[in-house]
Every structure is written in C-alpha cells, then in structure tokens.
Write a protein that holds these residues in place. Structure first.
Motif, mmCIF file in Angstrom:
data_model
loop_
_atom_site.group_PDB
_atom_site.id
_atom_site.type_symbol
_atom_site.label_atom_id
_atom_site.label_comp_id
_atom_site.label_asym_id
_atom_site.label_seq_id
_atom_site.Cartn_x
_atom_site.Cartn_y
_atom_site.Cartn_z
ATOM 1 N N THR A 59 0.821 -1.222 0.000
ATOM 2 C CA THR A 59 0.000 0.000 0.000
ATOM 3 C C THR A 59 0.853 1.270 0.000
ATOM 4 O OG1 THR A 59 -0.054 -0.157 2.394
ATOM 5 C CG2 THR A 59 -1.950 -1.077 1.202
ATOM 6 N N SER A 110 0.452 -3.579 6.739
ATOM 7 C CA SER A 110 0.198 -3.702 8.175
ATOM 8 C C SER A 110 -1.301 -3.892 8.419
ATOM 9 C CB SER A 110 0.671 -2.433 8.894
ATOM 10 O OG SER A 110 -0.264 -1.395 8.677
ATOM 11 N N THR A 144 -4.002 -1.271 6.979
ATOM 12 C CA THR A 144 -4.602 -1.235 5.635
ATOM 13 C C THR A 144 -5.035 -2.618 5.141
ATOM 14 O OG1 THR A 144 -2.378 -1.318 4.731
ATOM 15 C CG2 THR A 144 -3.428 0.860 4.823
HETATM 16 N N1 LIG Z 1 10.171 6.463 -1.663
HETATM 17 C C1 LIG Z 1 11.340 6.259 -2.283
HETATM 18 O O1 LIG Z 1 11.797 7.035 -3.167
HETATM 19 C C2 LIG Z 1 12.160 5.078 -1.934
HETATM 20 C C3 LIG Z 1 13.226 4.798 -2.761
HETATM 21 C C4 LIG Z 1 14.029 3.706 -2.453
HETATM 22 C C5 LIG Z 1 13.732 2.932 -1.367
HETATM 23 N N2 LIG Z 1 12.675 3.246 -0.573
HETATM 24 C C6 LIG Z 1 12.444 2.373 0.585
HETATM 25 O O2 LIG Z 1 11.269 1.586 0.364
HETATM 26 C C7 LIG Z 1 10.610 1.339 1.609
HETATM 27 C C8 LIG Z 1 9.176 1.820 1.526
HETATM 28 O O3 LIG Z 1 9.159 3.204 1.223
HETATM 29 P P1 LIG Z 1 7.832 3.963 0.798
HETATM 30 O O4 LIG Z 1 8.298 5.288 0.317
HETATM 31 O O5 LIG Z 1 6.965 3.112 -0.082
HETATM 32 O O6 LIG Z 1 7.094 4.121 2.233
HETATM 33 P P2 LIG Z 1 5.548 4.317 2.567
HETATM 34 O O7 LIG Z 1 4.852 5.010 1.446
HETATM 35 O O8 LIG Z 1 5.517 4.939 3.907
HETATM 36 O O9 LIG Z 1 4.967 2.810 2.651
HETATM 37 C C9 LIG Z 1 5.348 1.917 3.678
HETATM 38 C C10 LIG Z 1 4.689 0.565 3.438
HETATM 39 O O10 LIG Z 1 5.134 -0.331 4.463
HETATM 40 C C11 LIG Z 1 3.997 -0.908 5.090
HETATM 41 N N3 LIG Z 1 4.265 -1.235 6.501
HETATM 42 C C12 LIG Z 1 4.657 -0.399 7.481
HETATM 43 N N4 LIG Z 1 4.763 -1.077 8.664
HETATM 44 C C13 LIG Z 1 4.433 -2.365 8.388
HETATM 45 C C14 LIG Z 1 4.352 -3.544 9.173
HETATM 46 N N5 LIG Z 1 4.627 -3.549 10.479
HETATM 47 N N6 LIG Z 1 3.972 -4.698 8.569
HETATM 48 C C15 LIG Z 1 3.698 -4.721 7.244
HETATM 49 N N7 LIG Z 1 3.743 -3.631 6.447
HETATM 50 C C16 LIG Z 1 4.117 -2.465 7.025
HETATM 51 C C17 LIG Z 1 2.933 0.159 4.971
HETATM 52 O O11 LIG Z 1 1.666 -0.419 5.195
HETATM 53 P P3 LIG Z 1 0.410 0.465 5.746
HETATM 54 O O12 LIG Z 1 -0.103 1.203 4.529
HETATM 55 O O13 LIG Z 1 -0.489 -0.609 6.244
HETATM 56 O O14 LIG Z 1 0.958 1.376 6.786
HETATM 57 C C18 LIG Z 1 3.170 0.601 3.537
HETATM 58 O O15 LIG Z 1 2.612 -0.350 2.652
HETATM 59 C C19 LIG Z 1 11.459 2.054 2.665
HETATM 60 O O16 LIG Z 1 12.382 1.126 3.192
HETATM 61 C C20 LIG Z 1 12.181 3.110 1.868
HETATM 62 O O17 LIG Z 1 13.393 3.499 2.479
HETATM 63 C C21 LIG Z 1 11.868 4.284 -0.839
#
Ligand SMILES: NC(=O)c1ccc[n+]([C@@H]2O[C@H](COP(=O)([O-])OP(=O)(O)OC[C@H]3O[C@@H](n4cnc5c(N)ncnc54)[C@H](OP(=O)(O)O)[C@@H]3O)[C@@H](O)[C@H]2O)c1
Length: 325
Positions: free
Chosen positions: A9, A35, A38
């Motif tokens: 999500t 988590s 969602t």
């Molecule tokens: N954004 C970027 O440009 C980018 C680039 C490279 C790498 N990353 C890395 O990719 C990862 C995700 O980034 P994002 O930008 O997509 O973050 P985000 O938009 O905040 O999404 C986080 C995701 O993780 C899930 N989550 C959080 N806690 C959880 C748990 N306890 N169990 C299962 N799922 C859980 C969330 O679910 P809910 O919706 O249920 O909270 C959501 O689906 C991070 O490690 C980040 O450093 C991001």
C-alpha cells in the motif's frame, strides 16, 4: 511463479505492482501484504482486484518464488529472514541489508551477474545511488572514475506517503514540520536522515558505501550533499567527476549513450520530464579540461530508484536461474 509484495500500500509498493504489470511479469499467484492498518484494502493488478492481507511470519513460511519488500528497515529485519528461510528470493528496498557483505546489492545493468545461482535476500540500493551509478558506470568502466562530488535535489516522495502528505498540508497552510526537519514548502532542506559523527548524514554515507559496493571499487573518493526539495516525484543530481584517464567530451558522450537505461540529451531535463519514466536522463555535460566533468542527472525515484530496479532484479534473477524456479 508465485510473487508476494510486502508494503503493497506504500509509495514504492504500489509502484512495484504497476511496474510488474507494465513489464508483463505474469505471476500464477500474487499476494499483497501490509500492516493491520490497511489490511482489507483492494488493489488492482492486471484488471483483477486483490485484497491486501496483514503480514505475518506464517504467511511468509508458505514460501514464494519472489517476495518484494518495501516496508522499511524494521519490517525487513524482522520478516525478510523468514521469507528467505522458506526458500523465497527476497528483494528488499530498505537499507537493512545493503552493507552486509554476504548480501548482494544489485543494479542489474551493472552487477546483475552476481545473481546467477544466488538464493536468499537481495538488497535494492538507495534511490539517489541507483540513478547516479547508472549514469556513471560506463564512464568508470572506460576511463576510471577517481572522484565524485554530488549534490542531490531529492523529492518528497523519497520520504514515502508521509513526506508527500507533509508537503501537501504545508501547501494548504499547515506549516508545522513533522517528517522533515524544516518547512519544505517554498524551501530546500540540506539534511536528509540523521547527521553522523563525521558530519555527513546517513543518506550521504549510503551514496558512498553503496557506490563502492555496486561498482566493486572502494578507491573512488565520493563527496555527497543530500538535499530535500519541494518536488513531488523525481530526484535530480548535480555531479562533478574526475577521471583517471584523459577523455574528451565526445568520449564521455559515447560512454553515456552506450549505457543501458540511460538517455543523454541536450534538452533541459527537470524532474517533471523524468517522472513517470524508467530512464535516467543525463544532460548539461560540460568541462574545462579532459579529466574533470560536470553533468545533471534526473530520474523518477519511485520507479528507477526503487520499484523498477526491484522488478529488473526479479527479471534478471529469473533469466539467470530459470531452471531453478
Ligand atoms: N520512496 C522512495 O523514493 C524510496 C526509494 C528507495 C527505497 N525506498 C524504501 O522503500 C521502503 C518503503 O518506502 P515507501 O516510500 O513506499 O514508504 P511508505 O509510502 O511509507 O509505505 C510503507 C509501506 O510499508 C507498510 N508497513 C509499514 N509497517 C508495516 C508492518 N509492520 N507490517 C507490514 N507492512 C508495514 C505500509 O503499510 P500500511 O499502509 O499498512 O501502513 C506501507 O505499505 C522504505 O524502506 C524506503 O526506504 C523508498
């Protein structure tokens, strides 16, 4: 092929689902996890609706061919080993495993060869590192890069859903900073992550360590400054390099033009043009002499810097190990 997406999500998770579809990856089974917040939400893949499930160790013990994680470091550290122990190839977007010498850190166009015969956790590099090394790899191969000085201009989507929401709420007048250390609307912030004892931020040190690991060359001297800017999608980088061997601008153009998934252009490329594509755009190439060069580099951080690289890892791994999947 059975695929699971953890963090489905989130900004990166949703994009991974979209990119899997665009790259015509056709799993026999697709499971989406996030988590408890969602769980129950519906997401589309290939015109079909999938219900997001709550992540547990038990579901990962079922074993998948590939589990794509994008749920942050804490979730990766807790759950990725369970998935790997069940025989899944895990592709993790967080920084949890990137510096572990036993875990491959992969940009497929550069060091995808490492995936042959490999099973277990694969780390996806930091977004700013991926777009920088894609643009520099062929130059390094031909002329040897001695030093890099890079300043990033990183969009708020690099900080996930919370980063984007914070810019939006500040545009609407609620200016109190929470996710970022200063107001981001109408501002730039020269501070991403945590400042370490050496004065660099952990985001900056990722660019140092990860570039060394991906290019398999610890001798390159790397000087990064990472900056958050009020852009929604697309990171930019002003990059200065010094090469070991002399090269003309035409030599450099040739190297960049032959780089996979990189476009060299004489147009002005801003994040608005780069966003939504799977390419790294290099422009404004210039020099005063034959060893030191400046360039501008733009890519979509959610795609090239995360989701597309993860899907390219999956495809490369599958191509190299087809008989074992
Ligand atoms: N954004 C970027 O440009 C980018 C680039 C490279 C790498 N990353 C890395 O990719 C990862 C995700 O980034 P994002 O930008 O997509 O973050 P985000 O938009 O905040 O999404 C986080 C995701 O993780 C899930 N989550 C959080 N806690 C959880 C748990 N306890 N169990 C299962 N799922 C859980 C969330 O679910 P809910 O919706 O249920 O909270 C959501 O689906 C991070 O490690 C980040 O450093 C991001």
């Amino acid at each position: 092929m059975r695929i699971a997406v953890v963090g489905a999500t989130g900004e990166v998770g949703r994009m991974m689902i979209k990119v899997l579809e665009e790259h015509k990856v056709q799993p026999d089974e697709l499971r989406l996890f996030a988590s408890a917040r969602t769980a129950g939400m519906s997401l589309l893949f290939g015109g079909k609706s999938y219900t997001v499930e709550e992540l547990t160790h038990d579901v990962l013990r079922e074993g998948f061919d590939y589990v794509l994680f994008s749920a942050g470091s804490d979730v990766a550290k807790e759950y990725a080993p369970t998935a790997a122990e069940a025989g899944s190839v895990v592709i993790d977007n967080s920084s949890a495993f990137r510096r572990d010498a036993t875990i491959p850190l992969i940009v497929p166009e550069i060091n995808g060869d490492i995936l042959e015969g490999y099973r277990g956790i694969v780390a996806n590099p930091n977004c700013s590192t991926i777009q920088m090394v894609l643009g520099l790899y062929e130059i390094h191969r031909r002329f040897g890069i001695k030093s890099i000085v890079v300043s990033t201009y990183q969009s708020v989507s690099g900080a996930g859903k919370k980063g984007m929401n914070e810019l939006q709420s500040q545009i609407e007048g609620h200016i109190h900073p929470q996710k970022f250390v200063r107001q981001i609307h109408l501002n730039v912030i020269p501070h991403i992550g945590t400042i370490l004892d050496n004065g660099f931020s952990d985001e900056e040190m990722k660019m140092v360590h990860e570039t060394h690991k991906i290019l398999r060359d610890d001798s390159i001297s790397i000087w990064p400054t990472t900056v958050r800017v009020p852009v929604l999608y697309g990171h930019s980088e002003a990059i200065w390099i010094e090469t070991r061997d002399a090269a003309s601008l035409e030599d450099l153009r040739g190297a960049i033009e032959s780089s996979e998934d990189v476009v060299l252009t004489d147009s002005v490329i801003s994040p608005l043009e780069g966003a939504g594509t799977d390419f790294v755009y290099v422009s404004r190439l210039r020099a005063f002499d034959d060893r030191r060069f400046l360039m501008w580099n733009v890519a979509d951080n959610i795609r090239v810097g995360a989701a597309t690289n993860a899907v390219r890892i999956l495809k490369k791994h599958r191509a190299l190990n087809a008989r074992n999947i």
